[in-house]
Design a protein around this motif. Structure first.
Motif, PDB file in Angstrom:
ATOM      1  N   GLU A 139      14.990  25.473  51.174  1.00 34.99           N
ATOM      2  CA  GLU A 139      14.457  25.849  49.818  1.00 34.99           C
ATOM      3  C   GLU A 139      15.480  25.308  48.669  1.00 34.99           C
ATOM      4  O   GLU A 139      14.902  24.864  47.753  1.00 34.99           O
ATOM      5  N   HIS A 140      16.646  25.485  49.027  1.00 30.12           N
ATOM      6  CA  HIS A 140      17.750  25.408  47.831  1.00 30.12           C
ATOM      7  C   HIS A 140      17.697  23.611  47.625  1.00 30.12           C
ATOM      8  O   HIS A 140      17.452  23.147  46.600  1.00 30.12           O
ATOM      9  N   LEU A 141      17.415  22.845  48.628  1.00 29.72           N
ATOM     10  CA  LEU A 141      17.268  21.415  48.649  1.00 29.72           C
ATOM     11  C   LEU A 141      15.959  21.024  47.925  1.00 29.72           C
ATOM     12  O   LEU A 141      15.833  20.242  47.230  1.00 29.72           O
ATOM     13  N   ALA A 142      14.821  21.742  48.117  1.00 29.03           N
ATOM     14  CA  ALA A 142      13.658  21.804  47.420  1.00 29.03           C
ATOM     15  C   ALA A 142      13.843  21.539  46.078  1.00 29.03           C
ATOM     16  O   ALA A 142      13.216  20.811  45.560  1.00 29.03           O
ATOM     17  N   ARG A 143      14.408  22.602  45.712  1.00 28.02           N
ATOM     18  CA  ARG A 143      14.708  22.945  44.293  1.00 28.02           C
ATOM     19  C   ARG A 143      15.649  21.759  43.582  1.00 28.02           C
ATOM     20  O   ARG A 143      15.203  21.303  42.536  1.00 28.02           O
ATOM     21  N   LEU A 144      16.619  21.475  44.353  1.00 26.20           N
ATOM     22  CA  LEU A 144      17.223  20.116  43.682  1.00 26.20           C
ATOM     23  C   LEU A 144      16.600  18.953  43.634  1.00 26.20           C
ATOM     24  O   LEU A 144      16.687  18.197  42.453  1.00 26.20           O
ATOM     25  N   LEU A 145      15.953  18.756  44.715  1.00 22.66           N
ATOM     26  CA  LEU A 145      14.928  17.473  44.398  1.00 22.66           C
ATOM     27  C   LEU A 145      13.794  17.482  43.394  1.00 22.66           C
ATOM     28  O   LEU A 145      13.781  16.527  42.680  1.00 22.66           O
ATOM     29  N   ARG A 146      13.347  18.629  43.395  1.00 29.16           N
ATOM     30  CA  ARG A 146      12.230  18.785  42.193  1.00 29.16           C
ATOM     31  C   ARG A 146      12.854  18.630  40.894  1.00 29.16           C
ATOM     32  O   ARG A 146      12.340  17.744  39.819  1.00 29.16           O
ATOM     33  N   ALA A 147      14.331  19.144  40.649  1.00 26.18           N
ATOM     34  CA  ALA A 147      14.826  18.888  39.385  1.00 26.18           C
ATOM     35  C   ALA A 147      15.402  17.451  39.237  1.00 26.18           C
ATOM     36  O   ALA A 147      15.421  17.178  38.013  1.00 26.18           O
ATOM     37  N   GLN A 148      15.319  16.703  40.241  1.00 25.17           N
ATOM     38  CA  GLN A 148      15.415  15.217  40.037  1.00 25.17           C
ATOM     39  C   GLN A 148      14.062  14.266  39.967  1.00 25.17           C
ATOM     40  O   GLN A 148      14.016  13.096  39.989  1.00 25.17           O
ATOM     41  N   GLY A 149      13.111  14.943  39.925  1.00 23.65           N
ATOM     42  CA  GLY A 149      11.871  14.452  39.674  1.00 23.65           C
ATOM     43  C   GLY A 149      10.945  14.061  40.978  1.00 23.65           C
ATOM     44  O   GLY A 149      10.362  13.134  40.975  1.00 23.65           O
ATOM     45  N   VAL A 150      11.529  14.566  42.115  1.00 20.29           N
ATOM     46  CA  VAL A 150      11.154  14.161  43.414  1.00 20.29           C
ATOM     47  C   VAL A 150      10.105  15.286  43.803  1.00 20.29           C
ATOM     48  O   VAL A 150      10.506  16.490  43.692  1.00 20.29           O
ATOM     49  N   GLY A 151       8.916  14.863  44.509  1.00 21.49           N
ATOM     50  CA  GLY A 151       8.104  15.808  44.967  1.00 21.49           C
ATOM     51  C   GLY A 151       8.443  16.194  46.239  1.00 21.49           C
ATOM     52  O   GLY A 151       8.857  15.562  47.107  1.00 21.49           O
ATOM     53  N   VAL A 152       8.053  17.516  46.528  1.00 22.66           N
ATOM     54  CA  VAL A 152       8.541  18.294  47.790  1.00 22.66           C
ATOM     55  C   VAL A 152       7.156  18.901  48.374  1.00 22.66           C
ATOM     56  O   VAL A 152       6.618  19.723  47.595  1.00 22.66           O
ATOM     57  N   ARG A 153       7.078  18.700  49.488  1.00 20.38           N
ATOM     58  CA  ARG A 153       6.156  19.733  50.285  1.00 20.38           C
ATOM     59  C   ARG A 153       7.037  20.610  51.495  1.00 20.38           C
ATOM     60  O   ARG A 153       7.971  19.868  52.302  1.00 20.38           O
ATOM     61  N   LEU A 154       6.981  21.733  51.239  1.00 23.53           N
ATOM     62  CA  LEU A 154       7.594  22.621  52.540  1.00 23.53           C
ATOM     63  C   LEU A 154       6.720  23.072  53.734  1.00 23.53           C
ATOM     64  O   LEU A 154       5.464  23.362  53.627  1.00 23.53           O
ATOM     65  N   VAL A 155       7.112  22.840  54.772  1.00 22.87           N
ATOM     66  CA  VAL A 155       6.157  23.005  55.900  1.00 22.87           C
ATOM     67  C   VAL A 155       7.126  23.777  57.010  1.00 22.87           C
ATOM     68  O   VAL A 155       8.288  23.371  57.179  1.00 22.87           O
ATOM     69  N   PRO A 156       6.664  24.512  57.976  1.00 23.39           N
ATOM     70  CA  PRO A 156       5.166  25.018  58.060  1.00 23.39           C
ATOM     71  C   PRO A 156       4.799  26.120  56.889  1.00 23.39           C
ATOM     72  O   PRO A 156       6.150  26.899  56.260  1.00 23.39           O
ATOM     73  N   ALA A 157       3.614  26.372  56.958  1.00 19.99           N
ATOM     74  CA  ALA A 157       3.206  27.612  56.052  1.00 19.99           C
ATOM     75  C   ALA A 157       3.706  28.780  56.767  1.00 19.99           C
ATOM     76  O   ALA A 157       3.724  28.868  57.871  1.00 19.99           O
ATOM     77  N   LEU A 158       4.125  29.973  56.016  1.00 21.70           N
ATOM     78  CA  LEU A 158       4.571  31.158  56.445  1.00 21.70           C
ATOM     79  C   LEU A 158       3.381  32.027  57.004  1.00 21.70           C
ATOM     80  O   LEU A 158       2.391  32.268  56.141  1.00 21.70           O
ATOM     81  N   ALA A 159       3.310  32.198  57.881  1.00 25.54           N
ATOM     82  CA  ALA A 159       2.422  33.208  58.945  1.00 25.54           C
ATOM     83  C   ALA A 159       2.773  34.296  59.448  1.00 25.54           C
ATOM     84  O   ALA A 159       2.112  35.375  59.109  1.00 25.54           O
ATOM     85  N   ASN A 160       3.999  34.589  59.658  1.00 27.81           N
ATOM     86  CA  ASN A 160       4.337  35.883  60.294  1.00 27.81           C
ATOM     87  C   ASN A 160       4.620  36.879  59.097  1.00 27.81           C
ATOM     88  O   ASN A 160       5.440  36.524  58.036  1.00 27.81           O
ATOM     89  N   VAL A 161       3.946  38.094  59.116  1.00 29.81           N
ATOM     90  CA  VAL A 161       4.172  38.797  58.155  1.00 29.81           C
ATOM     91  C   VAL A 161       5.499  39.640  57.976  1.00 29.81           C
ATOM     92  O   VAL A 161       6.040  39.865  56.947  1.00 29.81           O
ATOM     93  N   GLY A 162       6.219  39.939  59.319  1.00 28.82           N
ATOM     94  CA  GLY A 162       7.531  40.512  59.165  1.00 28.82           C
ATOM     95  C   GLY A 162       8.531  39.575  58.436  1.00 28.82           C
ATOM     96  O   GLY A 162       9.221  40.044  57.576  1.00 28.82           O
ATOM     97  N   SER A 163       8.290  38.313  58.836  1.00 27.24           N
ATOM     98  CA  SER A 163       9.285  37.335  58.097  1.00 27.24           C
ATOM     99  C   SER A 163       8.954  37.207  56.510  1.00 27.24           C
ATOM    100  O   SER A 163       9.871  36.958  55.786  1.00 27.24           O
ATOM    101  N   ARG A 164       7.870  37.324  56.222  1.00 30.44           N
ATOM    102  CA  ARG A 164       7.325  37.334  54.801  1.00 30.44           C
ATOM    103  C   ARG A 164       8.134  38.290  53.956  1.00 30.44           C
ATOM    104  O   ARG A 164       8.594  38.140  52.936  1.00 30.44           O
ATOM    105  N   GLU A 165       8.453  39.698  54.505  1.00 28.82           N
ATOM    106  CA  GLU A 165       8.922  40.539  53.905  1.00 28.82           C
ATOM    107  C   GLU A 165      10.571  40.349  53.783  1.00 28.82           C
ATOM    108  O   GLU A 165      11.124  40.671  52.682  1.00 28.82           O
ATOM    109  N   VAL A 166      10.996  39.859  54.914  1.00 30.60           N
ATOM    110  CA  VAL A 166      12.507  39.488  54.830  1.00 30.60           C
ATOM    111  C   VAL A 166      12.716  38.576  53.796  1.00 30.60           C
ATOM    112  O   VAL A 166      13.470  38.487  52.880  1.00 30.60           O
ATOM    113  N   LEU A 167      11.890  37.403  53.649  1.00 32.38           N
ATOM    114  CA  LEU A 167      12.028  36.302  52.868  1.00 32.38           C
ATOM    115  C   LEU A 167      11.902  36.821  51.331  1.00 32.38           C
ATOM    116  O   LEU A 167      12.312  36.276  50.480  1.00 32.38           O
ATOM    117  N   ARG A 168      10.959  37.824  51.151  1.00 34.22           N
ATOM    118  CA  ARG A 168      10.645  38.444  49.756  1.00 34.22           C
ATOM    119  C   ARG A 168      12.032  38.971  49.457  1.00 34.22           C
ATOM    120  O   ARG A 168      12.520  38.939  48.154  1.00 34.22           O
TER     121      ARG A 168
END
Length: 544
Positions: A139-168
């Protein structure tokens, strides 16, 4: 007038000595900065000039240095350490703190794209601390790349509800929806490619004479494919892979991400990447997941031979060792433990104030900062050790994220105090930058903040976002620890300066010039804090 830069100045200094390669060192320590800003060491001069003596005309060229982004030189002298250069510091302050040279250029659509794949999110079990490291890094690398004008896709999509709360709780911004209805068609296409691949075996009758397990679609011979293609950098123990529906779904999601990059990129088939591809793929994995990800990498190359699969690279994180665990600890327990420690440290420092409900958001942010710095301030290849019982977490430990947030909040408090004083008529408002007298900035800590942090900050972000291709093989390294280390060092030097220098002095007119210049300097320091923390998805705190 172009913004000054370290790289442009060093190039000009090298050119003045008639050398294309680097001879010059930028000083950063307070002791050396009292006498010089750049140094061409004596050993390098001895190799470049007879007896190490720089001719007078060459020294005159150094003194008259000029050009876009180049800092003006005040003086140049030969010393026992080498050729020492000191800059025109008031002019450097003016160029960096004065009015911007013009409007910021409009943002352009990304000219290149990167897919960052984090397999840690595919596991069926709950996240553990070792999973957080590649996840936070991606996630940090994605933000750094976007700040330099690079497009970023993050994979995979988050599916686990329990993981979603921890990441929030950890303030991780990760997509939770994927290509949806397109995935089944992509999986079907991969199954057809699997049936036609010469590397596949046992799709109907099983591998050899033994039937395949129930959830296995086919067996693929990876070792022979690696040998036939002459691929290097893969684990020699890779042999036969049993392909399941889950593996094909993982590949299908990666394929869809690449397709979205291609559709989003109006210059999709220009020469941003080799072989005409617009998109590169970086698998950000823990060392424990590396073998499995190499299997998936090769399966994708077999089933979808193309420029994008040939551009797969692996950014591998070292192990996360947890000391003193009474039992295996989950990511949610790790967060709650660190939060409790941060709460207790705050209560010890601030007393009853820290037990107020208004501090809940502050404690949560400090905890997220502490964990991010714990995970990201070490080079990604190195081991991290988490001591859960004897934590050094505090609001003042100089290596912690909490210390960075604390100093960011001190700046917010300074400007809030100044603004209230202006409203009460104690001080006049801050004049425009064009009217400030930057020759008032003579304290060594002020030059340290400008020369070591404000000046090189854009280049720091640029270097942190670089993904240099490997000399051979599939592993790459990145300087993902750069921003955390930069913020820690900035916090230490700012704290030292702030403790030593009284910014808001007595309201006497003859002191205002210096106060205004210092406020302008610290306003720029505050902006650097905010921009750097944004790459870590951490909000600046207004109080602590």
């Amino acid at each position: 007038e172009e913004r000054p830069a370290v790289a442009a100045t060093v190039r000009a200094l090298n050119g003045a000595l008639g050398r294309p390669a680097g001879l010059w060192l930028k000083e950063s320590g307070a002791r050396n900065l009292r006498h010089r800003d750049f140094l061409a060491p004596r050993a390098a001069l001895s190799a470049a000039f007879p007896g190490g003596q720089v001719p007078a005309d060459v020294m005159a060229g150094v003194t008259s240095l000029a050009g876009p982004g180049v800092l003006a030189v005040r003086g140049c002298r030969q010393t026992p350490a080498g050729l020492a250069v000191q800059l025109r510091r008031p002019e450097a302050f003016r160029r960096l703190l004065g009015p911007p040279p013009g409007p910021a250029p409009a943002a352009e659509p990304p000219g290149r794209w990167v897919v960052l794949h984090c397999p840690a999110l595919r596991g069926p079990s709950a996240l553990r601390p070792r999973h957080l490291r590649p996840l936070l890094l991606a996630e940090h690398l994605a933000r750094l790349l976007r700040a330099q004008g690079v497009g970023v896709r993050l994979v995979p999509a988050l599916a686990n509800v329990g993981s979603r709360e921890v990441l929030r709780q950890l303030r991780v911004d990760w997509p939770s929806s994927s290509a949806g209805s397109a995935l089944p068609d992509a999986v079907s296409a991969l199954k057809r490619a699997l049936g036609q691949s010469p590397c596949a075996a046992g799709c109907e009758q099983g591998l050899g004479t033994a039937p395949l397990p129930g959830d296995v679609i086919c067996a693929v011979h990876l070792k022979s494919f690696v040998e036939q293609q002459g691929l290097v950098g893969y684990d020699p123990n890779l042999d036969v892979l049993l392909v399941t529906e889950g593996k094909l779904q993982a590949l299908a999601e990666l394929q869809q991400a690449v397709l979205q990059c291609t559709v989003s990129n109006t210059c999709a088939f220009q020469t941003s990447f080799p072989s005409g591809s617009c998109c590169s793929i970086v698998h950000v994995v823990s060392c424990e997941e590396e073998f499995q990800q190499q299997q998936l990498d090769l399966l994708w190359r077999i089933l979808d031979p193309g420029a994008h699969t040939a551009l797969q690279k692996h950014l591998v994180c070292g192990p996360v060792k947890v000391t003193n665990p009474s039992s295996p600890i989950g990511a949610d327990e790790y967060f709650q433990l660190r939060r409790r420690q941060m709460y207790e440290a705050s209560v010890m420092k601030y007393g009853e104030l820290a037990q107020d409900e208004a501090w809940t958001e502050v404690i949560d942010t400090l905890t997220a900062a502490a964990i991010r710095f714990e995970m990201l301030s070490t080079a990604h290849r190195s081991q991290i050790t988490l001591d859960l019982e004897n934590s050094s977490i505090s609001t003042k430990g100089t290596k912690s994220g909490a210390f960075v947030m604390y100093n960011c909040a001190r700046l917010a408090t300074l400007f809030d105090t100044y603004q209230r004083a202006v409203e009460q008529g104690t001080y006049p408002p801050l004049p425009p930058a064009s009217e400030l007298n930057f020759s008032c900035l003579r304290e060594e800590g002020e030059w340290l903040l400008l020369f070591n942090y404000l000046l090189p900050f854009p280049e720091v972000l640029q270097q942190a976002a670089q993904l240099p291709p490997p000399s051979k093989g599939i592993r790459i390294t990145a300087n993902t620890e750069t921003v955390c280390k930069f913020l820690i060092q900035l916090s230490m030097d700012f704290s030292s300066y702030y403790n030593r220098v009284h910014i808001l002095g007595e309201p006497f007119p003859h002191l205002f010039d210096q106060m205004f210049a210092r406020l302008r300097l610290l306003g720029a320091v505050r902006d650097v804090f905010h921009s750097a923390l944004a790459t870590l998805h951490l909000p600046p705190l207004s109080q602590i």
